[in-house]
Design a protein around this motif. Structure first.
Motif, PDB file in Angstrom:
ATOM      1  N   ASP A 106       0.815  -1.229   0.000  1.00  0.00           N
ATOM      2  CA  ASP A 106       0.000   0.000   0.000  1.00  0.00           C
ATOM      3  C   ASP A 106       0.843   1.270   0.000  1.00  0.00           C
ATOM      4  N   ILE A 107       2.008   1.247   0.669  1.00  0.00           N
ATOM      5  CA  ILE A 107       2.799   2.482   0.773  1.00  0.00           C
ATOM      6  C   ILE A 107       3.906   2.570  -0.274  1.00  0.00           C
ATOM      7  N   GLY A 108       4.044   1.547  -1.119  1.00  0.00           N
ATOM      8  CA  GLY A 108       5.032   1.621  -2.185  1.00  0.00           C
ATOM      9  C   GLY A 108       6.442   1.249  -1.795  1.00  0.00           C
ATOM     10  N   VAL A 109       6.589   0.349  -0.819  1.00  0.00           N
ATOM     11  CA  VAL A 109       7.922  -0.164  -0.488  1.00  0.00           C
ATOM     12  C   VAL A 109       8.505  -0.875  -1.706  1.00  0.00           C
ATOM     13  N   ASP A 110       9.795  -0.684  -1.945  1.00  0.00           N
ATOM     14  CA  ASP A 110      10.419  -1.265  -3.133  1.00  0.00           C
ATOM     15  C   ASP A 110      10.831  -2.721  -2.944  1.00  0.00           C
ATOM     16  N   VAL A 111      11.404  -3.034  -1.792  1.00  0.00           N
ATOM     17  CA  VAL A 111      11.873  -4.397  -1.556  1.00  0.00           C
ATOM     18  C   VAL A 111      11.688  -4.746  -0.089  1.00  0.00           C
ATOM     19  N   VAL A 112      11.170  -5.931   0.171  1.00  0.00           N
ATOM     20  CA  VAL A 112      10.933  -6.424   1.529  1.00  0.00           C
ATOM     21  C   VAL A 112      11.895  -7.561   1.818  1.00  0.00           C
ATOM     22  N   ASN A 113      12.540  -7.496   2.985  1.00  0.00           N
ATOM     23  CA  ASN A 113      13.409  -8.579   3.444  1.00  0.00           C
ATOM     24  C   ASN A 113      12.671  -9.402   4.503  1.00  0.00           C
ATOM     25  N   MET A 114      12.564 -10.710   4.270  1.00  0.00           N
ATOM     26  CA  MET A 114      11.869 -11.610   5.203  1.00  0.00           C
ATOM     27  C   MET A 114      12.854 -12.653   5.712  1.00  0.00           C
ATOM     28  N   TYR A 152      -0.331  -9.826  -3.406  1.00  0.00           N
ATOM     29  CA  TYR A 152      -0.835  -8.454  -3.269  1.00  0.00           C
ATOM     30  C   TYR A 152       0.332  -7.466  -3.293  1.00  0.00           C
ATOM     31  N   ALA A 153       1.367  -7.758  -2.496  1.00  0.00           N
ATOM     32  CA  ALA A 153       2.515  -6.864  -2.434  1.00  0.00           C
ATOM     33  C   ALA A 153       3.264  -6.834  -3.762  1.00  0.00           C
ATOM     34  N   ARG A 154       3.488  -8.000  -4.354  1.00  0.00           N
ATOM     35  CA  ARG A 154       4.260  -8.070  -5.596  1.00  0.00           C
ATOM     36  C   ARG A 154       3.547  -7.356  -6.739  1.00  0.00           C
ATOM     37  N   GLN A 155       2.223  -7.483  -6.783  1.00  0.00           N
ATOM     38  CA  GLN A 155       1.454  -6.794  -7.822  1.00  0.00           C
ATOM     39  C   GLN A 155       1.529  -5.286  -7.684  1.00  0.00           C
ATOM     40  N   ARG A 156       1.899  -4.825  -6.507  1.00  0.00           N
ATOM     41  CA  ARG A 156       2.041  -3.383  -6.260  1.00  0.00           C
ATOM     42  C   ARG A 156       3.493  -2.945  -6.248  1.00  0.00           C
ATOM     43  N   GLY A 157       4.346  -3.769  -6.827  1.00  0.00           N
ATOM     44  CA  GLY A 157       5.727  -3.373  -7.062  1.00  0.00           C
ATOM     45  C   GLY A 157       6.727  -3.739  -6.012  1.00  0.00           C
ATOM     46  N   VAL A 158       6.362  -4.601  -5.050  1.00  0.00           N
ATOM     47  CA  VAL A 158       7.288  -4.979  -3.983  1.00  0.00           C
ATOM     48  C   VAL A 158       8.089  -6.219  -4.393  1.00  0.00           C
ATOM     49  N   THR A 159       9.401  -6.091  -4.442  1.00  0.00           N
ATOM     50  CA  THR A 159      10.265  -7.256  -4.644  1.00  0.00           C
ATOM     51  C   THR A 159      10.385  -7.986  -3.317  1.00  0.00           C
ATOM     52  N   LEU A 160      10.199  -9.295  -3.338  1.00  0.00           N
ATOM     53  CA  LEU A 160      10.105 -10.108  -2.129  1.00  0.00           C
ATOM     54  C   LEU A 160      11.336 -10.997  -1.989  1.00  0.00           C
ATOM     55  N   ILE A 161      12.070 -10.824  -0.892  1.00  0.00           N
ATOM     56  CA  ILE A 161      13.296 -11.601  -0.668  1.00  0.00           C
ATOM     57  C   ILE A 161      13.223 -12.275   0.692  1.00  0.00           C
ATOM     58  N   SER A 162      13.605 -13.559   0.729  1.00  0.00           N
ATOM     59  CA  SER A 162      13.492 -14.348   1.953  1.00  0.00           C
ATOM     60  C   SER A 162      14.766 -15.123   2.232  1.00  0.00           C
ATOM     61  N   ALA A 163      15.054 -15.309   3.513  1.00  0.00           N
ATOM     62  CA  ALA A 163      16.083 -16.261   3.931  1.00  0.00           C
ATOM     63  C   ALA A 163      15.611 -17.675   3.614  1.00  0.00           C
ATOM     64  N   LEU A 164      16.536 -18.545   3.201  1.00  0.00           N
ATOM     65  CA  LEU A 164      16.153 -19.903   2.816  1.00  0.00           C
ATOM     66  C   LEU A 164      15.930 -20.804   4.020  1.00  0.00           C
ATOM     67  N   GLY A 165      16.646 -20.566   5.116  1.00  0.00           N
ATOM     68  CA  GLY A 165      16.475 -21.399   6.308  1.00  0.00           C
ATOM     69  C   GLY A 165      17.785 -21.991   6.782  1.00  0.00           C
ATOM     70  N   ASN A 166      17.820 -22.363   8.067  1.00  0.00           N
ATOM     71  CA  ASN A 166      19.068 -22.754   8.721  1.00  0.00           C
ATOM     72  C   ASN A 166      19.075 -24.194   9.219  1.00  0.00           C
ATOM     73  N   GLY A 167      18.351 -25.078   8.556  1.00  0.00           N
ATOM     74  CA  GLY A 167      18.245 -26.446   9.033  1.00  0.00           C
ATOM     75  C   GLY A 167      19.164 -27.449   8.369  1.00  0.00           C
ATOM     76  N   SER A 168      20.111 -26.997   7.548  1.00  0.00           N
ATOM     77  CA  SER A 168      21.011 -27.904   6.799  1.00  0.00           C
ATOM     78  C   SER A 168      20.234 -28.916   5.973  1.00  0.00           C
ATOM     79  N   THR A 169      19.056 -28.509   5.505  1.00  0.00           N
ATOM     80  CA  THR A 169      18.114 -29.445   4.877  1.00  0.00           C
ATOM     81  C   THR A 169      18.013 -29.215   3.377  1.00  0.00           C
ATOM     82  N   ASP A 170      17.961 -30.314   2.621  1.00  0.00           N
ATOM     83  CA  ASP A 170      17.617 -30.238   1.203  1.00  0.00           C
ATOM     84  C   ASP A 170      16.104 -30.067   1.120  1.00  0.00           C
ATOM     85  N   LEU A 171      15.672 -28.850   0.832  1.00  0.00           N
ATOM     86  CA  LEU A 171      14.244 -28.558   0.840  1.00  0.00           C
ATOM     87  C   LEU A 171      13.499 -29.257  -0.289  1.00  0.00           C
ATOM     88  N   GLY A 172      14.230 -29.777  -1.258  1.00  0.00           N
ATOM     89  CA  GLY A 172      13.584 -30.564  -2.307  1.00  0.00           C
ATOM     90  C   GLY A 172      13.317 -31.990  -1.884  1.00  0.00           C
TER      91      GLY A 172
END
Length: 385
Positions: A106-114, A152-172
């Protein structure tokens, strides 16, 4: 939260746009301590407070200014907006996460770190026989609700970036989830999982997920991986990347003084008690920094590079510059330095008294350890359009 008063955060901190979507819960439903006593009467911390240190460290990696003290962030000229979704205790529940993402859009943030996953499930499964029907529905709600908010956020121009995780796990190829449900406290159980179960938001659609690297450039021991899940990689630190363990192999970032005092990491005179904490002073002002490692530290490196790309190629729009998230993603991949799987692909880490075997799948252009490559701030700042 983010310590907006920290000398290496304050110059770039946007207090006006920052919001806290979390109300502290002193105790959980069973009467056990959760967030602890509220710091303010409303139990809603100010937007410039951080009672843990994690968010301040992440924010400084992205955008600590070049001001002669401490560190410089990857993108030292951009603004930091604290959109808080995490409890003091470290839990990130669904409702605050939805509120934070929709507000960002809604406020036009460019990139979000999760740099987190949505609690209480490390892996969300919609049809796991080990779970009750109620638990299955809760996990389905997390998957669906977060995807709607992310969209919703991405459609309003927010690039979404996330940490993959710290479990030493093959997520596939996940096999066992020992961390769920993480809330209420004491409810964890070992359950079998498979690739139909997902970590949210790291495995949600439209999210760029970041694996962590040690200082030698290897995939960090703790970092999750997966040829379908790792999009890029970035420095996350790894205290064990070398002979013995050294805190200084981790990532140095800003730390709130009161958090370090509460944790016993500085003494009564304000001096660090170990190599994991650094004190830096300039003109009578002192600030503290701490070495931490994790994919939580890798993601903000990628977020900073994304901010550089948006700063260069974005067009004036709502609240500042705009650059389509798909374009940011494409540029992030194109400017990353490709890195092939190690040889042999079956890599054995010796750590914590055990051998940890991890297998890298994919080719140099896209693989489970490094994704499309290691993010590169210099290339992002100099690449031709």
């Amino acid at each position: 939260g983010v310590d907006g008063k920290h000398p290496d955060i304050a110059p770039n901190f946007n207090r006006e746009l920052s919001r806290n979507f979390v109300t502290d819960k002193p105790k959980d439903e069973a009467g056990e301590t959760l967030d602890g006593p509220c710091e303010v009467s409303s139990c809603k911390d100010p937007v410039d407070e951080d009672d843990d240190g994690h968010g301040t460290h992440v924010a400084s990696t992205i955008a600590a200014p070049i001001n002669g003290i401490g560190i410089a962030g990857v993108a030292p000229g951009v603004q930091i907006v604290n959109i808080r979704a995490g409890q003091d205790s470290g839990f990130f529940f669904l409702k605050p996460s939805l509120d934070a993402l929709t507000y960002a859009g809604d406020i036009g943030v460019d990139v979000v770190n999760m740099s987190y996953y949505v609690d209480p499930w490390l892996f969300n499964c919609t049809n796991n026989k080990a779970d009750s029907r109620k638990d299955q529905l809760e996990q389905a709600g997390i998957i669906t609700g977060m995807q709607r908010a992310l969209d919703y956020a991405r459609q309003r121009g927010v690039t979404l970036i996330s940490a993959l995780g710290n479990g030493s796990t093959d997520l596939g190829h996940p096999k066992v989830d020992k961390e769920s449900p993480g809330y209420p406290v004491g409810e964890k159980k070992d359950r079998q999982v498979d690739n139909s179960c997902v970590n949210v938001p790291a495995e949600s659609a439209g999210v760029i997920s970041v694996a962590g690297l040690g200082p030698s450039g290897r995939k960090a021991i703790y970092s999750d991986y997966g040829v379908e899940q790792a999009d890029v990689s970035a420095p996350g630190g790894d205290a064990l990347d070398g002979k013995g363990a050294k805190a200084t192999r981790s990532i140095l970032g800003a730390a709130p003084e009161h958090v370090l005092r509460a944790a016993g990491r500085i003494d009564a005179k304000g001096e660090p008690k170990g190599a994991d904490v650094v004190k830096d002073c300039k003109g009578g002002t002192c600030a503290y920094y701490q070495y931490l490692d994790g994919t939580s530290m890798a993601a903000p490196h990628a977020t900073g590079v994304a901010a550089i790309l948006i700063s260069r190629f974005g067009k004036p729009g709502k609240g500042g510059l705009e650059l389509a998230p798909a374009t940011v993603e494409d540029l992030l991949y194109k400017t990353a330095t490709p890195k092939a799987c190690p040889v042999p692909r079956e890599y054995v880490y010796k750590a914590y008294g055990q051998d940890i075997t991890q297998v890298c799948e994919g080719d140099e252009a896209d693989n489970g350890f490094f994704g499309h490559g290691v993010v590169d701030a210099w290339k992002a700042a100099t690449v031709e359009p």
